[in-house]
Write a protein that holds these residues in place. Structure first.
Motif, PDB file in Angstrom:
ATOM      1  N   PRO A 197      40.998  85.654  62.782  1.00 44.49           N
ATOM      2  CA  PRO A 197      40.602  84.583  63.034  1.00 44.49           C
ATOM      3  C   PRO A 197      39.127  84.158  63.243  1.00 44.49           C
ATOM      4  O   PRO A 197      38.399  83.254  62.661  1.00 44.49           O
ATOM      5  N   MET A 198      38.190  85.214  64.165  1.00 44.72           N
ATOM      6  CA  MET A 198      36.996  85.048  63.889  1.00 44.72           C
ATOM      7  C   MET A 198      36.018  85.283  62.655  1.00 44.72           C
ATOM      8  O   MET A 198      35.205  84.877  62.443  1.00 44.72           O
ATOM      9  N   LEU A 199      36.800  86.207  62.091  1.00 40.61           N
ATOM     10  CA  LEU A 199      35.998  86.444  60.672  1.00 40.61           C
ATOM     11  C   LEU A 199      36.224  85.574  59.777  1.00 40.61           C
ATOM     12  O   LEU A 199      35.421  85.209  58.639  1.00 40.61           O
ATOM     13  N   THR A 200      37.321  85.107  59.565  1.00 41.31           N
ATOM     14  CA  THR A 200      37.702  84.058  58.485  1.00 41.31           C
ATOM     15  C   THR A 200      37.427  82.520  58.992  1.00 41.31           C
ATOM     16  O   THR A 200      37.677  81.663  58.199  1.00 41.31           O
ATOM     17  N   GLY A 201      37.555  82.206  60.342  1.00 44.10           N
ATOM     18  CA  GLY A 201      37.425  80.874  60.538  1.00 44.10           C
ATOM     19  C   GLY A 201      38.893  80.152  60.704  1.00 44.10           C
ATOM     20  O   GLY A 201      39.084  78.883  60.942  1.00 44.10           O
ATOM     21  N   SER A 202      39.887  80.962  60.249  1.00 45.23           N
ATOM     22  CA  SER A 202      41.502  80.271  60.347  1.00 45.23           C
ATOM     23  C   SER A 202      41.971  80.626  61.620  1.00 45.23           C
ATOM     24  O   SER A 202      42.223  82.046  61.774  1.00 45.23           O
ATOM     25  N   ALA A 203      42.666  79.984  62.355  1.00 42.75           N
ATOM     26  CA  ALA A 203      43.440  80.424  63.476  1.00 42.75           C
ATOM     27  C   ALA A 203      44.553  81.254  62.948  1.00 42.75           C
ATOM     28  O   ALA A 203      45.235  81.188  61.828  1.00 42.75           O
ATOM     29  N   TYR A 204      45.084  82.225  63.935  1.00 41.78           N
ATOM     30  CA  TYR A 204      46.398  83.212  63.806  1.00 41.78           C
ATOM     31  C   TYR A 204      47.535  82.187  63.768  1.00 41.78           C
ATOM     32  O   TYR A 204      47.557  81.219  64.565  1.00 41.78           O
ATOM     33  N   PRO A 205      48.613  82.590  62.973  1.00 34.47           N
ATOM     34  CA  PRO A 205      48.666  83.438  61.998  1.00 34.47           C
ATOM     35  C   PRO A 205      48.338  82.863  60.742  1.00 34.47           C
ATOM     36  O   PRO A 205      48.769  81.697  60.442  1.00 34.47           O
ATOM     37  N   SER A 206      47.805  83.932  59.977  1.00 35.73           N
ATOM     38  CA  SER A 206      47.907  83.592  58.359  1.00 35.73           C
ATOM     39  C   SER A 206      49.212  83.388  57.948  1.00 35.73           C
ATOM     40  O   SER A 206      50.268  84.161  58.134  1.00 35.73           O
ATOM     41  N   SER A 207      49.741  82.567  57.123  1.00 40.94           N
ATOM     42  CA  SER A 207      50.936  82.381  56.612  1.00 40.94           C
ATOM     43  C   SER A 207      51.012  82.957  55.119  1.00 40.94           C
ATOM     44  O   SER A 207      52.164  82.626  54.439  1.00 40.94           O
ATOM     45  N   SER A 208      50.248  83.997  54.924  1.00 36.43           N
ATOM     46  CA  SER A 208      50.604  84.483  53.595  1.00 36.43           C
ATOM     47  C   SER A 208      51.832  85.115  53.230  1.00 36.43           C
ATOM     48  O   SER A 208      52.198  85.107  52.035  1.00 36.43           O
ATOM     49  N   PHE A 209      52.583  85.726  54.355  1.00 29.20           N
ATOM     50  CA  PHE A 209      53.644  86.259  53.926  1.00 29.20           C
ATOM     51  C   PHE A 209      54.746  85.329  54.149  1.00 29.20           C
ATOM     52  O   PHE A 209      56.059  85.784  53.828  1.00 29.20           O
ATOM     53  N   VAL A 210      54.600  84.213  54.612  1.00 32.06           N
ATOM     54  CA  VAL A 210      55.546  82.987  54.676  1.00 32.06           C
ATOM     55  C   VAL A 210      55.025  81.766  54.443  1.00 32.06           C
ATOM     56  O   VAL A 210      54.438  80.744  55.281  1.00 32.06           O
ATOM     57  N   PRO A 211      55.002  81.502  53.099  1.00 25.58           N
ATOM     58  CA  PRO A 211      54.138  80.319  52.561  1.00 25.58           C
ATOM     59  C   PRO A 211      55.067  78.922  53.082  1.00 25.58           C
ATOM     60  O   PRO A 211      56.270  78.997  53.054  1.00 25.58           O
ATOM     61  N   CYS A 212      54.291  78.212  53.602  1.00 21.11           N
ATOM     62  CA  CYS A 212      54.904  77.153  54.506  1.00 21.11           C
ATOM     63  C   CYS A 212      54.515  75.750  53.646  1.00 21.11           C
ATOM     64  O   CYS A 212      53.639  75.149  54.017  1.00 21.11           O
ATOM     65  N   ASP A 213      55.567  75.311  52.771  1.00 17.29           N
ATOM     66  CA  ASP A 213      55.303  74.332  51.818  1.00 17.29           C
ATOM     67  C   ASP A 213      55.164  73.014  52.786  1.00 17.29           C
ATOM     68  O   ASP A 213      56.526  72.672  53.233  1.00 17.29           O
ATOM     69  N   GLY A 214      54.304  72.522  53.199  1.00 13.80           N
ATOM     70  CA  GLY A 214      54.423  70.931  53.681  1.00 13.80           C
ATOM     71  C   GLY A 214      54.607  71.123  55.278  1.00 13.80           C
ATOM     72  O   GLY A 214      54.577  70.096  55.732  1.00 13.80           O
ATOM     73  N   LEU A 215      54.643  72.365  55.734  1.00 15.86           N
ATOM     74  CA  LEU A 215      54.816  72.383  57.163  1.00 15.86           C
ATOM     75  C   LEU A 215      53.595  72.577  58.064  1.00 15.86           C
ATOM     76  O   LEU A 215      53.848  72.743  59.150  1.00 15.86           O
TER      77      LEU A 215
END
Lengths: 435, 435
Positions: A197-215
């Motif tokens: 989160p600190m390195l990318t600026g995106s909060a935990y969790p990344s959803s790359s393993f669970v693509p959340c379409d529209g959620l």
């Protein structure tokens, strides 16, 4: 094998149970296996982890040839390396007689799963130099098994990168263990997903393993890009022996690389109770900072001062990551006290028999992540060499306030050097076997 | 606050020292703080971690209202939520009276650093439902502090995703703890950098933190793209209670997602000594596999059988990752015995006072990584909801062989349900407070 040297050599030997170092004249080793190399040693290092055996802490009951850091020249090769040899042609075509080489402190075949994926220190044929099973590098010659996977040839690399031949042998020796180990402990922390989160600026969790379409949710306060205040990294380094200093330099190097592109803020506190070690770290940092103004805050501190500073810097939350470069339970306790919830303890300390000092409740309640173990030196060579080349201001010197290496001595001073190093009365020592 | 219900309600209470469950009539809670919500509870869950208090293992010496899993409807809100209230307007504009909500098992403010970065279970205002400090959800009404950060409104989400209102309350209840915890323990393993070589096909270490211009080495055997044989993941799940089953379903879901794009091979062994739990896991897997043919090998096994299988599958190397979903030292010992060098133990078990059972030498010699702690449920909601929606075949049922939920009962059966659940004689039970 026409050039195979014959006769005797001098070597530094340790005798059980402890504290018994002798320099003896013994036979020059022979090529035994087809994948062996015989290396004429130009420099051999005395490393902090040599002290585990020296002090009798490793349950070793047989004499041995000491040392696991060496730089030298190949003077003989087994039959696997000769043109037309069957098996392993690609891996074993990289070494030739006359090549300048560095050996990692463990042997790795280059062929098993662990070697192929880069976890070379857990090669299924792994063996540690400087043990009863594998004579070490504090000698005039050493036999290196699985040499095609193990040895790193500067000569081969120089065919495409001529600048690597300009590096002094005393600098190259740092590649055998301490610099890659410093790179590894820093990388292990920065690559951990809890720092993402600190390195990318995106909060935990990344959803790359669970693509959340529209959620993706709005208005929850947790899915928005992070503000700068949440992207400050606070990192502690526990232990400023030679590996700890290498960890600090590596971490600074990495932070400069990622800061350039990501606009991070970072604060580092480097900790040791020993004043001489703190002074060395301060001198190294001053040299780096004078050549190349660092953007990270960097403070060298004793333990109490560091604990206060970490609290002050983080509003009591604690450090995002702690690099543990000591190898005992006091260091692990200090690391735990410094780390914040969802923080990382990246440990390269060589830990011994005592149980690790955390209860189940300790580790659950802090959501702590612990990464332990030995550096896969062979796999870290490219990164370590890159840092070595770029930081010659730090790694090039001998004997000044900011050098990692205090002196180069002859084997005649081996017993005395072990004793002084064991007592913290000298810095890193190199042996010139021919002096 | 016109609709605030008055009078008394029924609630499930626990009394110290242990095993003492009573259903009592007590006052309906009041809104106390401006950021409180009062929730009328539709369903409350009985969770494995309720048993820690039930058995007297948590050093709790005061009575409490049980339960930390609830789904319900907001019936009153504090003044912060009313239009024109000062402070927190965005965060607190998401909730309205009448909203259907799920609460995570811990309160999180949504405003502190830990909440903002997604580590919501370590919110600086964190409080666990069902403790003496915060009455739990096995009641007709519950006061939820920091409701703007804590509660997850299905009604708000339904404005853009109507399908979420089709989900049964009994399924939504799984979002309070066990499904996000299962997602978390699987994600924590898959995101660890030590799995990266298998997932990406590039050997360790990635050099993103140390760009190496021109230093990439050929012929070392460690820098080439990995072959398929090196990209097989073997993952064990230790513990097949409801969270373990959720972990298995989540892991299968993630592996299908990443396999589609990356061509990985994966084998999963799901382990429990309890035959009834293994049968449940087998029934769940059969249902998943019948709807959607899985590409991972998946075997449910008792402990000895699993150890043999892991050896067979990996040629003795061990598992790349072990998900530990039990919370005692036997489970950690089993996890250590199963994991390979440079493997990961991802643990969500609620560990207690005993020291964790590893020596320094154990963890050093295997280069093991250990990730401990509580799931940040609030941050995991989007991923867990995505899996819940996609896997209604598994999460939608009650009372059949493959359902995670065995039955919905009234509070009159509370004491008996705790007793049966404690003895492993029933599966997950829901309470309908109005039955």
């Amino acid at each position: 094998m026409a050039n195979h040297p014959q006769g005797t050599q001098r070597a530094v030997k340790w005798y059980p149970p402890a504290y018994d170092i002798r320099v003896e004249t013994i036979p020059i080793p022979e090529i035994i296996e087809p994948d062996d190399a015989l290396v004429k040693i130009k420099l051999a290092g005395l490393c902090g982890s040599d002290l585990h055996i020296y002090r009798g802490h490793e349950d070793v009951d047989a004499e041995l040839i000491c040392g696991h850091e060496l730089v030298g020249e190949i003077v003989a090769l087994g039959s696997s390396f000769y043109p037309g040899a069957t098996g392993r042609p690609e891996l074993y075509s990289t070494l030739q007689i006359g090549d300048k080489v560095v050996s990692p402190f463990t042997v790795s075949c280059g062929e098993c799963h662990f070697c192929r994926v880069g976890f070379t220190c857990r090669c299924i044929h792994s063996a540690l130099l400087g043990t009863p099973l594998l004579p070490g590098g504090q000698a005039q010659y050493a036999r290196i098994p699985k040499a095609g996977g193990t040895l790193f040839s500067l000569t081969a690399l120089a065919r495409s990168n001529a600048r690597v031949l300009d590096i002094a042998d005393s600098s190259l020796l740092l590649l055998a263990d301490i610099l890659p180990t410093g790179v590894f402990v820093a990388l292990q922390a920065l690559q951990h997903p809890k720092l993402s989160p600190m390195l990318t600026g995106s909060a935990y969790p990344s959803s790359s393993f669970v693509p959340c379409d529209g959620l993706v949710l709005s208005g929850t306060g947790v899915m928005k890009p992070l503000e700068t205040a949440d992207r400050t990294l606070t990192i502690a380094i526990v232990g400023l022996g030679p590996v700890g200093v290498c960890a600090a330099v590596s971490l600074l190097h990495m932070m400069e690389n990622i800061r350039t592109t990501k606009g991070l803020d970072c604060r580092i506190v480097a900790i040791d109770p020993n004043e001489a070690r703190r002074k060395k770290m301060e001198a190294v940092y001053a040299k780096i900072n004078s050549h190349d103004k660092q953007s990270c805050a960097f403070v060298v501190a004793a333990i109490d001062e560091a604990q206060d500073l970490a609290k002050l810097w983080t509003g009591g939350a604690g450090c995002n990551a702690v690099l543990e470069v000591v190898g005992n339970n006091s260091a692990l306790d200090l690391a735990y006290s410094l780390v914040r919830p969802f923080g990382i303890i990246s440990s390269v300390g060589v830990h011994q028999e005592p149980p690790i000092p955390f209860t189940g409740r300790d580790v659950y309640n802090k959501n702590v992540s612990l990464d332990f173990g030995r550096c896969p030196v062979r796999a870290m060579f490219p990164l370590a060499l890159e840092i070595l080349v770029k930081r010659q201001d730090v790694f090039g010197g001998i004997g000044d306030d900011a050098s990692l290496i205090e002196n180069t001595v002859s084997f005649d001073q081996a017993a005395q050097s072990y004793e002084l190093f064991d007592k913290g009365k000298c810095g890193k020592i190199l042996f010139d076997p021919w002096m």
